[in-house]
Design an enzyme around this catalytic site. Structure first.
Site, PDB file in Angstrom:
ATOM      1  N   LYS A 159       0.835  -1.205   0.000  1.00 47.56           N
ATOM      2  CA  LYS A 159       0.000   0.000   0.000  1.00 47.56           C
ATOM      3  C   LYS A 159       0.869   1.255   0.000  1.00 47.56           C
ATOM      4  CE  LYS A 159      -3.824  -2.515   1.970  1.00 47.56           C
ATOM      5  NZ  LYS A 159      -4.589  -2.953   3.134  1.00 47.56           N
ATOM      6  N   GLN A 210      -4.991  -1.567   9.135  1.00 49.51           N
ATOM      7  CA  GLN A 210      -4.800  -2.903   8.568  1.00 49.51           C
ATOM      8  C   GLN A 210      -5.448  -3.966   9.465  1.00 49.51           C
ATOM      9  OE1 GLN A 210      -3.361  -3.618   5.507  1.00 49.51           O
ATOM     10  NE2 GLN A 210      -4.117  -5.664   5.925  1.00 49.51           N
ATOM     11  N   ASP A 254     -11.232   2.510   3.000  1.00 45.41           N
ATOM     12  CA  ASP A 254     -11.475   1.063   2.878  1.00 45.41           C
ATOM     13  C   ASP A 254     -12.953   0.778   2.588  1.00 45.41           C
ATOM     14  OD1 ASP A 254      -9.376  -0.720   2.927  1.00 45.41           O
ATOM     15  OD2 ASP A 254      -9.171  -0.721   5.116  1.00 45.41           O
TER      16      ASP A 254
END
Ligand code: NAP
Length: 280
Positions: free
Chosen positions: A52, A96, A119
């Protein structure tokens, strides 16, 4: 023999488009950073977080890394998110997953400001997606829609069977396919006669989370097969939920693992970040 849907090539195409868009926004004075928070050092999470950060660097978005120890308390993590929510230059916040067991994931997801929820997991983002209102879309299902569209697969009117009903893949996938005018069936562990149902699918999306579970007997001749699964086999090689070699004999198009859905997830995260910079 099936056409191989090349997620690596399509994700690269998307990242190149985003790089141009980010540069154009920068020229207009619009910039912003993605905050990436990792708690603990789970090896798979380390790889995802590194990918990422690399994607941000490629596109020209700043990334702020927060690598917190495993024993970080829920309270401390909530404090950090509150601070990042309040920082103007932070346009996206990503925590995460999975988190250590002593931290409630739902509480953390709900603490992220919906306008920084790149997200797409916040209940407000999920609600907006459900009614077709603007908001961030979850990256893996949004990436699959792009894979299909950019491979020239027609979705409208097709019967799509999705195996799996998780909040991050199966359920949002069903909503996005519905939005694209597919006729959608969602299968799960209580579904009866799974193979027969799957053989009715024009588009079969497999997110069952079981290595190489789906073989040729689940696939209608000429169907499009999307394999969301990621596993390591006994030789430590990556594989999916689908038995690729036999499935590709029956399918008209299929995604490989690796190089199918995986790279699309990160490309769509970058897309959400650029969208956030544009809107902010
Ligand atoms: P998950 O939360 O474990 O969900 C699995 C789903 O499959 C559940 O809905 C479960 O049904 C269903 N299922 C399990 N066994 C079944 C069976 N025998 N017959 C029919 N349905 C069955 O998994 P997930 O988070 O959605 O992820 C799925 C896979 O995608 C995993 O391999 C994961 O690593 C991978 N993944 C990849 C990406 C990517 O970027 N490529 C992103 C996310 C996930 P119940 O609901 O009834 O239990």
């Amino acid at each position: 023999m099936a056409e191989i849907i090349d997620g690596k090539r399509i994700s690269q195409q998307i990242k190149d488009e985003l790089k141009e868009k980010a540069a154009a926004l920068k020229a207009k004075g619009k910039t912003g950073a993605l905050a990436v928070i990792q708690v603990g050092a789970d090896p798979a999470s380390c790889v995802y977080v590194r990918n990422k950060k690399n994607a941000c660097a490629y596109i020209g978005i700043e990334s702020l890394a927060y690598e917190l120890p495993e024993e970080t308390t829920e309270e401390k993590l909530l404090e950090l998110i509150a601070e990042l929510n309040g920082r103007q230059e932070v346009k996206g916040i990503l925590v995460q997953l999975p988190l250590p067991q002593h931290i409630c994931e739902d509480k953390i997801i709900q603490a992220i400001s919906p306008d920084k929820d790149v997200d797409g997991f916040h209940p407000q983002s999920v609600g907006a997606m459900t009614i077709g209102a603007p908001g961030f879309l979850p990256c893996t299902p949004a990436g699959i829609i792009q894979l299909l569209k950019r491979s020239g697969v027609e979705i409208a009117g097709k019967h799509c069977v999705i195996i799996g009903r998780s909040n991050i893949v199966g359920k949002p996938m069903a909503l996005l396919m519905l939005r694209e005018n597919a006729t959608v069936t969602v299968a799960h562990s209580k579904t009866r006669n799974l193979a027969k149902l799957c053989r009715q699918a024009d588009i079969l999306i497999v997110a069952i989370g079981k290595p190489q579970f789906i073989g040729a007997e689940y696939i209608k001749e000429g169907a499009v097969v999307i394999d969301v699964g990621i596993h390591r086999n006994e030789n430590n090689k990556l594989c999916g939920d689908v038995k690729f070699e036999e499935a590709k004999q029956a399918a008209s198009a299929i995604t490989p693992v690796p190089g199918g859905v995986g790279p699309m997830t990160i490309a769509m995260l970058m897309s959400n970040c650029v969208q956030s910079i544009e809107e902010g």
